[in-house]
Scaffold this motif. Structure first.
Motif, PDB file in Angstrom:
ATOM      1  N   LEU A 754       0.831  -1.201   0.000  1.00 17.43           N
ATOM      2  CA  LEU A 754       0.000   0.000   0.000  1.00 17.43           C
ATOM      3  C   LEU A 754       0.869   1.256   0.000  1.00 17.43           C
ATOM      4  N   LEU A 755       1.917   1.271   0.830  1.00 14.85           N
ATOM      5  CA  LEU A 755       2.803   2.431   0.874  1.00 14.85           C
ATOM      6  C   LEU A 755       3.566   2.589  -0.438  1.00 14.85           C
ATOM      7  N   GLY A 756       3.850   1.470  -1.103  1.00 17.10           N
ATOM      8  CA  GLY A 756       4.536   1.540  -2.387  1.00 17.10           C
ATOM      9  C   GLY A 756       3.718   2.234  -3.463  1.00 17.10           C
ATOM     10  N   GLN A 757       2.391   2.300  -3.280  1.00 17.54           N
ATOM     11  CA  GLN A 757       1.542   3.034  -4.218  1.00 17.54           C
ATOM     12  C   GLN A 757       1.700   4.547  -4.039  1.00 17.54           C
ATOM     13  N   ILE A 758       2.254   4.960  -2.902  1.00 16.43           N
ATOM     14  CA  ILE A 758       2.302   6.381  -2.582  1.00 16.43           C
ATOM     15  C   ILE A 758       3.707   6.949  -2.693  1.00 16.43           C
ATOM     16  N   VAL A 759       4.686   6.220  -2.168  1.00 21.51           N
ATOM     17  CA  VAL A 759       6.033   6.774  -2.075  1.00 21.51           C
ATOM     18  C   VAL A 759       7.007   5.945  -2.905  1.00 21.51           C
ATOM     19  N   TYR A 760       8.120   6.572  -3.226  1.00 23.55           N
ATOM     20  CA  TYR A 760       9.171   5.983  -4.045  1.00 23.55           C
ATOM     21  C   TYR A 760      10.009   5.033  -3.196  1.00 23.55           C
ATOM     22  N   GLN A 761      10.112   3.779  -3.621  1.00 24.50           N
ATOM     23  CA  GLN A 761      10.912   2.755  -2.936  1.00 24.50           C
ATOM     24  C   GLN A 761      10.555   2.676  -1.447  1.00 24.50           C
ATOM     25  N   ALA A 762       9.263   2.478  -1.167  1.00 19.65           N
ATOM     26  CA  ALA A 762       8.805   2.381   0.221  1.00 19.65           C
ATOM     27  C   ALA A 762       9.416   1.143   0.881  1.00 19.65           C
ATOM     28  N   ASN A 763       9.970   1.340   2.078  1.00 18.00           N
ATOM     29  CA  ASN A 763      10.597   0.221   2.793  1.00 18.00           C
ATOM     30  C   ASN A 763      10.348   0.378   4.291  1.00 18.00           C
ATOM     31  N   PRO A 764       9.209  -0.101   4.796  1.00 17.98           N
ATOM     32  CA  PRO A 764       8.950  -0.012   6.245  1.00 17.98           C
ATOM     33  C   PRO A 764       9.925  -0.832   7.073  1.00 17.98           C
ATOM     34  N   ARG A 765      10.641  -1.767   6.445  1.00 15.31           N
ATOM     35  CA  ARG A 765      11.615  -2.578   7.189  1.00 15.31           C
ATOM     36  C   ARG A 765      12.937  -1.848   7.400  1.00 15.31           C
ATOM     37  N   ASP A 766      13.068  -0.664   6.843  1.00 17.27           N
ATOM     38  CA  ASP A 766      14.275   0.133   7.010  1.00 17.27           C
ATOM     39  C   ASP A 766      14.565   0.302   8.507  1.00 17.27           C
ATOM     40  N   PRO A 767      15.757  -0.087   8.972  1.00 19.48           N
ATOM     41  CA  PRO A 767      16.058   0.053  10.414  1.00 19.48           C
ATOM     42  C   PRO A 767      15.878   1.483  10.919  1.00 19.48           C
ATOM     43  N   VAL A 768      16.196   2.468  10.098  1.00 24.90           N
ATOM     44  CA  VAL A 768      16.029   3.860  10.517  1.00 24.90           C
ATOM     45  C   VAL A 768      14.550   4.171  10.745  1.00 24.90           C
ATOM     46  N   VAL A 769      13.690   3.671   9.849  1.00 25.05           N
ATOM     47  CA  VAL A 769      12.250   3.899   9.988  1.00 25.05           C
ATOM     48  C   VAL A 769      11.726   3.224  11.252  1.00 25.05           C
ATOM     49  N   MET A 770      12.090   1.966  11.453  1.00 25.90           N
ATOM     50  CA  MET A 770      11.584   1.240  12.622  1.00 25.90           C
ATOM     51  C   MET A 770      12.096   1.860  13.926  1.00 25.90           C
ATOM     52  N   ALA A 771      13.376   2.230  13.953  1.00 30.77           N
ATOM     53  CA  ALA A 771      13.912   2.870  15.153  1.00 30.77           C
ATOM     54  C   ALA A 771      13.244   4.213  15.398  1.00 30.77           C
ATOM     55  N   GLY A 772      13.001   4.962  14.314  1.00 24.75           N
ATOM     56  CA  GLY A 772      12.336   6.251  14.451  1.00 24.75           C
ATOM     57  C   GLY A 772      10.918   6.103  14.964  1.00 24.75           C
ATOM     58  N   ALA A 773      10.196   5.086  14.491  1.00 27.34           N
ATOM     59  CA  ALA A 773       8.820   4.865  14.950  1.00 27.34           C
ATOM     60  C   ALA A 773       8.802   4.478  16.431  1.00 27.34           C
ATOM     61  N   VAL A 774       9.716   3.588  16.822  1.00 30.58           N
ATOM     62  CA  VAL A 774       9.772   3.181  18.230  1.00 30.58           C
ATOM     63  C   VAL A 774      10.101   4.376  19.116  1.00 30.58           C
ATOM     64  N   LEU A 775      11.092   5.159  18.719  1.00 30.37           N
ATOM     65  CA  LEU A 775      11.479   6.321  19.510  1.00 30.37           C
ATOM     66  C   LEU A 775      10.340   7.333  19.596  1.00 30.37           C
ATOM     67  N   THR A 776       9.658   7.567  18.471  1.00 36.32           N
ATOM     68  CA  THR A 776       8.542   8.524  18.460  1.00 36.32           C
ATOM     69  C   THR A 776       7.439   8.073  19.400  1.00 36.32           C
ATOM     70  N   MET A 777       7.051   6.796  19.337  1.00 38.11           N
ATOM     71  CA  MET A 777       5.982   6.309  20.204  1.00 38.11           C
ATOM     72  C   MET A 777       6.401   6.347  21.672  1.00 38.11           C
ATOM     73  N   ALA A 778       7.677   6.067  21.939  1.00 40.81           N
ATOM     74  CA  ALA A 778       8.151   6.138  23.320  1.00 40.81           C
ATOM     75  C   ALA A 778       8.081   7.566  23.847  1.00 40.81           C
ATOM     76  N   LEU A 779       8.482   8.524  23.031  1.00 35.87           N
ATOM     77  CA  LEU A 779       8.415   9.928  23.444  1.00 35.87           C
ATOM     78  C   LEU A 779       6.970  10.373  23.639  1.00 35.87           C
ATOM     79  N   LEU A 780       6.091   9.948  22.737  1.00 37.38           N
ATOM     80  CA  LEU A 780       4.681  10.309  22.875  1.00 37.38           C
ATOM     81  C   LEU A 780       4.094   9.718  24.155  1.00 37.38           C
ATOM     82  N   GLY A 781       4.396   8.441  24.403  1.00 39.99           N
ATOM     83  CA  GLY A 781       3.886   7.812  25.616  1.00 39.99           C
ATOM     84  C   GLY A 781       4.421   8.456  26.875  1.00 39.99           C
ATOM     85  N   GLY A 782       5.730   8.764  26.897  1.00 34.92           N
ATOM     86  CA  GLY A 782       6.306   9.418  28.054  1.00 34.92           C
ATOM     87  C   GLY A 782       5.713  10.792  28.307  1.00 34.92           C
TER      88      GLY A 782
END
Length: 804
Positions: A754-782
């Motif tokens: 689904l994301l590949g329909q929107i963005v160029y070379q979509a890769n949710p498995r990118d370690p930077v993306v996953m680390a960024g999502a985890v960090l963002t949710m942790a900051l939001l929760g805190g």
């Protein structure tokens, strides 16, 4: 129904007494519904609204069998005539060329315009009626240069001629050619491409010369056809493919014989597949934002219903039925939803109005708030009210009035078990994590695209396009004049190098020119071995463009028509043509001349950012015609200083030619637009989801603390440690945050397509993306849990016991 006004009045009074709750709920609904209305408005304008022509459902565009995009053209004028005459499945076929740039002269005014060159039956096929005067008809065309007529668009008529009906019958000039104004097209009509807004329409027989109209190698026409009644698209496709095969046998040197097919007009042929997939995917993510808003409000309403349990129990005690209480809660939810939906519709209307005036790199989308948008807003509003109103109503239906009157606020679910409110918060966190992941994927895609090797360096380079159509035959300047202009530009202070090209990458140009091996005697398309892009360049262009010459030499002014023809190819051309054999010194036939490779340049991007490596050939200006001239000027001075200097230098040699100067980086707005739009859309949705998650986690934690203040006070009085108090106070929201974030990350990985329909070379498995999502949710929760946690730690047991 007679009690409905009373229910509405009571709902308004209750909401007025809780301003903080009402404000948060209204903002949540306004954002959730507003985003969806904006997305639906764009989807409606681009995908759902029919074209403003007669019987649009029966109108098709003819394309070659392979997938193509944007306005890549397919048909020569002679082939168009053959198809129109031989087909048996269409009631009529028309064509147009959508690349007609010109300078319009009238009275003492001059204006750059862009229009369509159309076949004589173009307007008849589409069933369009004039606003003023008449339109072009098939009877007007009697051969080359037989129909010097022009139809103005509504916007050009109003902006250039002040909507004067008397303009009909007057003469205007496109470059040096006179045309008689015969009419004005309807205001809503702008052809069959949704993002194109032509300024004018002229007969194609008066745009191309007689030689080109008889040339089967040029393919200027986009072809439209209307099926006969009862004919299915697959039958027409078979008929067209048979005609194409027959023409290839009759004209083997020019016609490919490729099968033809039908696509819906409006979205640049097969690019419609990309646009549809992208917009529908964005719409799906926008619905997730609204779902998150509804889940958030469900949690808030459930907590509020629990706080009001004694009030509701008293109403039951004095004779109110459970159904009446449920109806009252649903009325409150619907009133709140309608107010939030109205606010969202107002905001969406303003944003759609801005979008309607915005000129994107691909044209202007005609978006507006019409009946379909109003209906979509109403459906979203009612559905939202029902979604977040049903769960509190169910909670009240299952509650015990006697227990509520004894103990005040009650929760119908035991503390140790995950309640429906917990599941709602978990779902909200899942949605938030998915949208935050999507936003980070878009940002990473944008960064990746910005660092994609282009094969040229636009930073520090200026482009100066000079239009010689009115001062030189066919717009082609002699090499001597071009060389003089290059020397004049190079003499400007701060300029390091300069050169010319017929078109810079991403702005069109010729592609698909057949290449033949040496010794070829039959120049049929079946004997061609390659079909590269072609650029015509002057000496110094590669250096000015920042394109690396890997091997060999640059073209030279000494490469003339009296010397052997030469060419520079890119690495992909060399690899596809000769494999590992060195390309320097190799020969091939292109445009009727045997050419020797004197240089190999690096690969790059030429038509779109997503394309794979394409073969390219660079031909010397002094051995080729160049109807279009773009100067590439590299300097170390600021852009605002260079523009007037370049204009003065070129005007000194050719004072009557219009010149357009701009930064090369500015011209990349079109290729980068999809990535920027995706980043903006997904980033906005991720931000909204984060806001909703913060309010949801905060609300849940604050509710837990307020509900368990007595218990927390007792724990503190008995000597409980700080970590135990914290666990009791905000442990459950934090656990839900962890579980929901994990599930959201998994869904993000599964949503790659689904994301590949929107963005160029979509890769949710990118370690930077996953680390960024985890960090963002942790900051939001805190951040969301901080205030409730501090309140729990500050509990005073003695004060609580005295109050008790």
């Amino acid at each position: 129904m007679k009690d409905l006004p009373l229910d509405i009045r009571y709902a308004l009074r209750v909401l007025w007494k809780s301003p903080a709750f009402t404000f948060v709920a209204l903002i949540t609904l306004m954002l959730g519904i507003g985003v969806n209305v904006v997305v639906f408005g764009v989807v409606n304008a681009v995908l759902l609204r029919p074209l403003d022509v007669n019987d649009p459902q029966n109108l098709y565009q003819l394309r070659i069998g392979s997938w193509t995009n944007w306005k890549l053209l397919t048909t020569s004028y002679p082939a168009f005539g053959d198809i129109r005459q031989r087909n048996t499945t269409f009631s009529d076929i028309a064509g147009f060329d959508g690349f007609c740039q010109a300078r319009l002269h009238w009275s003492d005014a001059v204006r750059s315009v862009s229009g369509y060159a159309v076949t004589g039956n173009y307007f008849d096929l589409l069933g369009v009626q004039p606003q003023v005067g008449r339109l072009i008809h098939a009877g007007d065309v009697h051969g080359p240069n037989s129909a010097p007529y022009i139809v103005l668009s509504d916007s050009l008529w109003r902006s250039a001629f002040n909507a004067d009906p008397g303009v009909v019958g007057t003469t205007v000039w496109l470059y040096k050619d006179p045309f008689t104004v015969i009419g004005v097209a309807p205001a809503r009509f702008h052809g069959t491409e949704r993002f194109d807004w032509p300024d004018y329409y002229i007969p194609i027989v008066n745009y191309f010369d007689s030689d080109y109209l008889q040339n089967r190698t040029g393919r200027p026409l986009t072809v439209l056809g209307r099926l006969k009644r009862g004919v299915m698209p697959h039958q027409a496709t078979e008929n067209l493919s048979a005609i194409s095969a027959a023409l290839a046998k009759e004209y083997p040197q020019t016609d490919t014989g490729l099968p033809l097919r039908l696509v819906r007009p409006g979205l640049y042929a097969d690019t419609g597949d990309v646009i549809r997939g992208s917009l529908y995917s964005v719409a799906a993510l926008a619905l997730l934002v609204l779902a998150g808003a509804c889940v958030n409000l469900t949690t808030l309403f459930a907590a509020r219903a629990a706080e009001r349990s004694r009030e509701l129990a008293l109403r039951v005690a004095v004779g109110a039925s459970r159904w009446r209480l449920v109806r009252q809660l649903l009325t409150e939810a619907m009133v709140l939803s309608l107010m939030g939906g109205a606010a969202g519709l107002v905001i969406a209307g303003l944003l759609l109005g801005v979008l309607n005036q915005w000129q994107s790199p691909y044209g202007r989308p005609a978006v507006s708030v019409d009946l379909g948008v109003y209906l979509a807003a109403l459906i979203l509003t009612l559905a939202s009210g029902l979604l977040f109103g049903m769960i509190p109503a169910r909670q009240v239906w299952q509650s015990s009035p006697l227990q509520a009157m004894k103990s005040g606020s009650v929760d119908v679910t035991p503390l140790r078990r995950f309640s429906l409110r917990d599941l709602s918060l978990g779902a909200q966190i899942v949605i938030c994590t998915l949208l935050v992941t999507s936003a980070l994927v878009a940002v990473r895609s944008m960064v990746r695209m910005l660092h994609t090797p282009l094969g040229f360096q636009p930073q520090g380079a200026m482009l100066a396009e000079i239009d010689l159509s009115e001062v030189e035959p066919k717009g082609d300047a002699p090499p001597e004049k071009t060389k003089a202009m290059i020397d004049a530009v190079r003499s400007i202070s701060g300029v390091t190098t300069a050169g010319t090209v017929n078109r810079v990458p991403f702005t069109g140009g010729l592609r698909g020119i057949p290449v033949f091996p040496p010794g070829t005697t039959e120049f049929t398309l079946n004997n061609s071995v390659l079909a590269p892009y072609r650029f015509t360049i002057s000496p110094g262009y590669l250096e000015a463009a920042g394109t690396r010459l890997l091997r060999g030499r640059d073209v030279s002014w000494s490469d003339t028509t009296n010397t052997p023809y030469v060419a520079i190819v890119n690495a992909t051309f060399a690899r596809k043509m000769w494999g590992d054999t060195p390309a320097i010194g190799q020969r091939f036939i292109l445009l009727g001349h045997l050419r020797e490779v004197v240089g190999v340049a690096e690969d790059g991007k030429y038509h779109e950012m997503q394309e794979s490596s394409q073969p390219v050939v660079y031909l010397p200006l002094s051995q080729s015609e160049q109807a279009n001239t773009v100067f590439v000027v590299r300097s170390n001075r600021a852009q605002k200083e260079m523009v007037p200097s370049i204009e003065r230098s070129l005007n000194a040699i050719e004072p009557n030619a219009p010149i357009t100067v701009q930064s090369w980086s500015d011209t990349l707005a079109g290729p980068l637009f999809p990535a920027r739009a995706a980043t903006l859309a997904l980033g906005t949705m991720g931000l909204l989801a984060a806001m909703l998650a913060v309010t949801g986690i905060f609300g849940m934690a604050a509710y837990n603390v307020s509900r368990r203040m007595k218990e927390l006070g007792i724990r503190v009085a008995l000597g409980a440690r700080t970590k135990h108090v914290m666990t009791a106070a905000v442990g459950r929201p934090i656990v839900l945050l962890g579980v929901g974030s994990f599930v959201g990350l998994l869904l993000g990985v599964f949503a790659s397509r689904l994301l590949g329909q929107i963005v160029y070379q979509a890769n949710p498995r990118d370690p930077v993306v996953m680390a960024g999502a985890v960090l963002t949710m942790a900051l939001l929760g805190g951040a969301a849990s901080a205030i409730p946690a501090l309140r729990a730690l500050a509990v005073d047991p003695s004060k609580l016991l005295r109050e008790e």
